[in-house]
Design a protein around this motif. Sequence first.
Motif, PDB file in Angstrom:
ATOM      1  N   ASP A  13       0.844  -1.200   0.000  1.00 55.70           N
ATOM      2  CA  ASP A  13       0.000   0.000   0.000  1.00 55.70           C
ATOM      3  C   ASP A  13       0.875   1.245   0.000  1.00 55.70           C
ATOM      4  O   ASP A  13       1.960   1.266   0.578  1.00 55.70           O
ATOM      5  N   ARG A  14       0.375   2.307  -0.613  1.00 59.98           N
ATOM      6  CA  ARG A  14       0.936   3.646  -0.447  1.00 59.98           C
ATOM      7  C   ARG A  14       2.424   3.710  -0.783  1.00 59.98           C
ATOM      8  O   ARG A  14       3.245   4.192   0.003  1.00 59.98           O
ATOM      9  N   GLU A  69      -3.237   3.639  -8.869  1.00 59.34           N
ATOM     10  CA  GLU A  69      -3.114   4.848  -8.073  1.00 59.34           C
ATOM     11  C   GLU A  69      -3.943   4.755  -6.799  1.00 59.34           C
ATOM     12  O   GLU A  69      -5.116   4.392  -6.825  1.00 59.34           O
ATOM     13  N   ASN A  70      -3.317   5.069  -5.669  1.00 64.48           N
ATOM     14  CA  ASN A  70      -4.030   5.120  -4.405  1.00 64.48           C
ATOM     15  C   ASN A  70      -5.024   6.280  -4.433  1.00 64.48           C
ATOM     16  O   ASN A  70      -4.749   7.315  -5.035  1.00 64.48           O
ATOM     17  N   ARG A  74       0.950   4.691  -5.000  1.00 63.68           N
ATOM     18  CA  ARG A  74       0.376   3.556  -5.717  1.00 63.68           C
ATOM     19  C   ARG A  74       0.181   2.382  -4.775  1.00 63.68           C
ATOM     20  O   ARG A  74       0.883   2.238  -3.775  1.00 63.68           O
ATOM     21  N   ASP A  75      -0.772   1.534  -5.120  1.00 62.70           N
ATOM     22  CA  ASP A  75      -0.978   0.264  -4.434  1.00 62.70           C
ATOM     23  C   ASP A  75      -0.620  -0.857  -5.403  1.00 62.70           C
ATOM     24  O   ASP A  75      -1.074  -0.868  -6.551  1.00 62.70           O
ATOM     25  N   ALA A 133     -10.182  -0.027  -4.922  1.00 56.00           N
ATOM     26  CA  ALA A 133      -9.375   1.193  -5.038  1.00 56.00           C
ATOM     27  C   ALA A 133      -9.990   2.161  -6.047  1.00 56.00           C
ATOM     28  O   ALA A 133     -10.067   3.374  -5.802  1.00 56.00           O
ATOM     29  N   ARG A 151     -11.660   5.979  -5.333  1.00 55.76           N
ATOM     30  CA  ARG A 151     -11.315   7.210  -6.044  1.00 55.76           C
ATOM     31  C   ARG A 151     -12.574   7.908  -6.554  1.00 55.76           C
ATOM     32  O   ARG A 151     -12.701   9.131  -6.480  1.00 55.76           O
TER      33      ARG A 151
END
Length: 417
Positions: free
Chosen positions: A155-156, A175-176, A363-364, A384, A388
């Motif tokens: 994650d992240r 994208e996170n 990003r994840d 995810a 968003r």
Amino acid sequence: MMASSDFTLSPETSAGRYHSAGSLAHGGSAADRITISVHADMAELEAEWRALDESSGNSLHQSFDWCAAWTKTHGSELLIVRGAAGREPLFLLPFEIERSRLLRAARLIGSEHSNLNTGLFGAGIGNVPAAELTAALTGGIGRQLRRFADVIVFDRTPRIWRGAPHPLAVLAGIENPNASFQLPLLGTMERTLAQINAKRRRKKMRISERRLAEIGGYDYVIAREAQEAHALLETFFRQKAARFETLGLPDSFREAETRTFFHALIDARAPEPGNLLELNAIRLRGEHAGRIVAVAGLSRKGDHVICQFGSIDEEIAADASPGELLFYRMIERLCAEGVALFDFGIGDQPYKRSWCTVETTLRDIVLPLTFRGRLAAGGFRAIARAKRLVKANETLYAFIQRQRQRRQTSAANADEA
């Protein structure tokens, strides 16, 4: 505890043998192989781990002391992956296994409360070709971890960090829903503020100070003793809980183990220059002497400081913007102490955008290891994307947060019954 198991990838495996593009170990040849080992005990890797901690490219959230505090307070099931070329360590990936009824997920330790996840990579990783690094991080690690996990989730993670591509950027990711925000510190407060409308920022600070002077003035407090830091942390928990309740949002600091973890960070001593959790505050003088009206928790690793959390007392002096004043004083001090980057952390908030000149996209990365993991990976990606979309719709996001708060309140009432 699982015993550590060492192995070297064989020529027959689908990922093949991994070679460096140049010298990985000191004086080594291009034929040096990447060897991967799996460990369950942090202590056996401590010396190597702390050496990797010194790199500015490796997040504080994967540092030895941060991870030790998390595992001690959460009873985590550890799975630490080490990659090396000869005797030179290339990476350490400290995972904890999260188990649900249907899935075993390996995540970097403490991801739930991390602002930035990088894993730990050594300088030699820059000599590994992208294709070979990708193979090592997917097929190589995957063959060993599928006994213990169905999916690996990073994650992240940043694509670019501290001006350079991050090693994990070789892996496909999504994208996170949240970015993180940073302010470069340029040696002096004057030069730093010149990036973000210095005149307006100083005017806001003077207004805050004038309003606080009307009720007796204030002190900028840095907790130097553990007892004072623990007391300020409890003040933060109370202030934040009240804020969440006002907004109808769930309290992300409600769980006892989460609170115990942050208290443990205060008692842990990070290598200099560093601090796992330093409590800063604005404390009133005069009629309300001793009243804490703003609190912030900072973590420092070298020249990088992360604001882990912040809160204000909304019952008194809220119109003086004590939180903004506290940020001003902290940044002013850190400029003088040689800090290069003040990190406001993950999550898009107006006050962060008002201070920051850098927005870091995170990003994840989801790596399925089993058939069940491949099914779950699609779910992770769908969630995810949905997050968003939800966050882009303020009305829908507020509704979902209110529903989460109601469920949390109901659960708390049931626990008290």
